[in-house]
Design a protein around this motif. Sequence first.
Motif, PDB file in Angstrom:
ATOM      1  N   ARG A  81       0.321 -49.000  25.095  1.00 13.42           N
ATOM      2  CA  ARG A  81       0.324 -48.040  23.649  1.00 13.42           C
ATOM      3  C   ARG A  81       2.488 -47.239  24.050  1.00 13.42           C
ATOM      4  N   GLU A  82       3.536 -47.802  25.161  1.00 11.73           N
ATOM      5  CA  GLU A  82       4.132 -46.115  25.246  1.00 11.73           C
ATOM      6  C   GLU A  82       5.171 -46.779  25.979  1.00 11.73           C
ATOM      7  N   LEU A  83       6.341 -47.416  26.247  1.00 11.11           N
ATOM      8  CA  LEU A  83       7.342 -47.423  27.167  1.00 11.11           C
ATOM      9  C   LEU A  83       7.745 -46.257  28.078  1.00 11.11           C
ATOM     10  N   ILE A  84       7.654 -45.335  28.801  1.00 14.55           N
ATOM     11  CA  ILE A  84       7.619 -44.319  29.929  1.00 14.55           C
ATOM     12  C   ILE A  84       8.972 -43.954  30.801  1.00 14.55           C
ATOM     13  N   THR A  85       9.485 -43.133  30.651  1.00 14.12           N
ATOM     14  CA  THR A  85      11.304 -42.985  31.464  1.00 14.12           C
ATOM     15  C   THR A  85      10.962 -41.990  32.237  1.00 14.12           C
ATOM     16  N   TRP A  86      10.631 -42.274  33.670  1.00 15.87           N
ATOM     17  CA  TRP A  86      10.375 -41.414  34.471  1.00 15.87           C
ATOM     18  C   TRP A  86      11.840 -41.027  35.310  1.00 15.87           C
ATOM     19  N   SER A 114       7.238 -38.958  22.956  1.00 16.13           N
ATOM     20  CA  SER A 114       7.330 -38.289  24.019  1.00 16.13           C
ATOM     21  C   SER A 114       8.677 -37.283  24.708  1.00 16.13           C
ATOM     22  N   ALA A 115       8.944 -36.066  25.058  1.00 20.49           N
ATOM     23  CA  ALA A 115       9.671 -35.686  26.188  1.00 20.49           C
ATOM     24  C   ALA A 115       9.035 -34.364  26.727  1.00 20.49           C
ATOM     25  N   GLN A 116       9.147 -34.879  28.126  1.00 18.39           N
ATOM     26  CA  GLN A 116       8.865 -33.448  28.781  1.00 18.39           C
ATOM     27  C   GLN A 116       9.960 -32.927  29.736  1.00 18.39           C
ATOM     28  N   ASP A 155       7.243 -27.063  31.509  1.00 12.61           N
ATOM     29  CA  ASP A 155       7.155 -26.564  32.170  1.00 12.61           C
ATOM     30  C   ASP A 155       5.747 -27.693  32.351  1.00 12.61           C
ATOM     31  N   ARG A 156       6.462 -28.901  33.284  1.00 13.18           N
ATOM     32  CA  ARG A 156       5.151 -30.045  32.642  1.00 13.18           C
ATOM     33  C   ARG A 156       5.612 -30.854  34.649  1.00 13.18           C
ATOM     34  N   ALA A 157       4.798 -31.735  35.109  1.00 11.85           N
ATOM     35  CA  ALA A 157       4.699 -31.960  36.908  1.00 11.85           C
ATOM     36  C   ALA A 157       5.819 -32.718  36.970  1.00 11.85           C
ATOM     37  N   HIS A 158       6.711 -33.639  35.840  1.00 11.66           N
ATOM     38  CA  HIS A 158       7.154 -34.727  35.617  1.00 11.66           C
ATOM     39  C   HIS A 158       8.057 -34.385  34.515  1.00 11.66           C
ATOM     40  N   THR A 159       9.977 -34.572  35.268  1.00 12.62           N
ATOM     41  CA  THR A 159      10.247 -34.932  33.222  1.00 12.62           C
ATOM     42  C   THR A 159      10.378 -36.479  33.070  1.00 12.62           C
ATOM     43  N   THR A 160       9.871 -36.801  32.190  1.00 12.39           N
ATOM     44  CA  THR A 160       9.145 -38.067  31.062  1.00 12.39           C
ATOM     45  C   THR A 160       9.912 -38.290  29.707  1.00 12.39           C
ATOM     46  N   PHE A 161      10.870 -39.247  29.572  1.00  7.60           N
ATOM     47  CA  PHE A 161      10.654 -38.977  27.619  1.00  7.60           C
ATOM     48  C   PHE A 161       9.631 -40.527  27.631  1.00  7.60           C
ATOM     49  N   GLY A 162       9.406 -40.746  26.089  1.00  7.71           N
ATOM     50  CA  GLY A 162       8.494 -42.136  25.787  1.00  7.71           C
ATOM     51  C   GLY A 162       9.258 -42.827  24.780  1.00  7.71           C
TER      52      GLY A 162
END
Length: 352
Positions: free
Chosen positions: A131-136, A174-176, A199-206
């Motif tokens: 349901r999502e392509l996540i880039t870490w 999403s963006a973290q 303040d999330r555990a990781h930096t990601t965007f979807g």
Amino acid sequence: MSTVEEPEVRTWNFPRGTASVAVMVGFAAEHGVPADRLLAGTGLHERVLTDADAQISAETELAVVRNLVRELADVPALGVEVGRRYRISTFGIFGYACVTSPTLREAISLALRYYRLGFAFCTPIVESRPRELITWIHHDTIPADVQQFLVERDIVAMHRVMSDLLGARVDFSSAQFSYPATDQTEILERLFGVRPQFDRAHTTFGIDPDLLTQALPQANQPTWAVCVAQCRDLLHRRSARTGIAAEVRDRLLPGTGATGFSTPPTLEAVCRDLNLSPRTLRRHLVAAGTSYRALLDEVRQALAEEMLTATPLSVDDIAIRLGYAEATPFIHAFKRWTATTPAAYRRAHRRD
């Protein structure tokens, strides 16, 4: 079920072109900062920024970044604003190869395969989910004083390039960010189409995975094949050491039969051997897109990888043979080179 794609390398320390520096110099000029102040301490002259064949080391671009952050510290959302200046055309033949790819998925795969032809300091790891392509976004090895600037610059540049590829704005799903909230939340929300979390555990965007299969507007299979071949040749040329860089690298290598050097040759010793002043050698190495430190790191990394995979030497012994006083600085350096520890590298690559 998910699949993961990674760049060919997980380090930012690779030679690169000057187009990224040109973008930053242009941005600074718009804010009243002349090129010579942005290039201070780098050995670069403004004229090299228009040379498509010029190479610089990552450390040189990092010096420009530090100058920019210092000179324009009062500009709001500096990393975001600079990132918006990166377009697909900034990346030359590499960008054209992405533009002519059949789909966004193919373009992303190509970008990861030829990651060293770009200008990012962050390392993107792409995970395809149903349901999502996540880039870490891995950024732990970026120096702390410019880390937030480069994270925002690189992510915004990635967003801008994807929008260029598709010919329409891409909204993130999403963006973290792993650092605390800043006053840039509203700007990022307008840009990404989603409110970022901090303040999330990781930096990601979807992004929506349906975007991956869309045909790109300028897809062209014959042109794409030619561009990919040119990317391969360009990467080979950038990876090769010739001229003064090759001479310095040869002098940094230990003698025949040696498995390391307890004390690597100093810059001054290499200069004496080449009959050059330190200033002249530094200038030549900058023109070659590298530095004495980068070449020493190359040699140390190659020797470390060989000893980790082909000998029973302990990490402490390897550190000493590479000229480190103890294991800790060697482990930190190895992680900066490869994004993994010596022990983990040995487990993954040990020869039977």
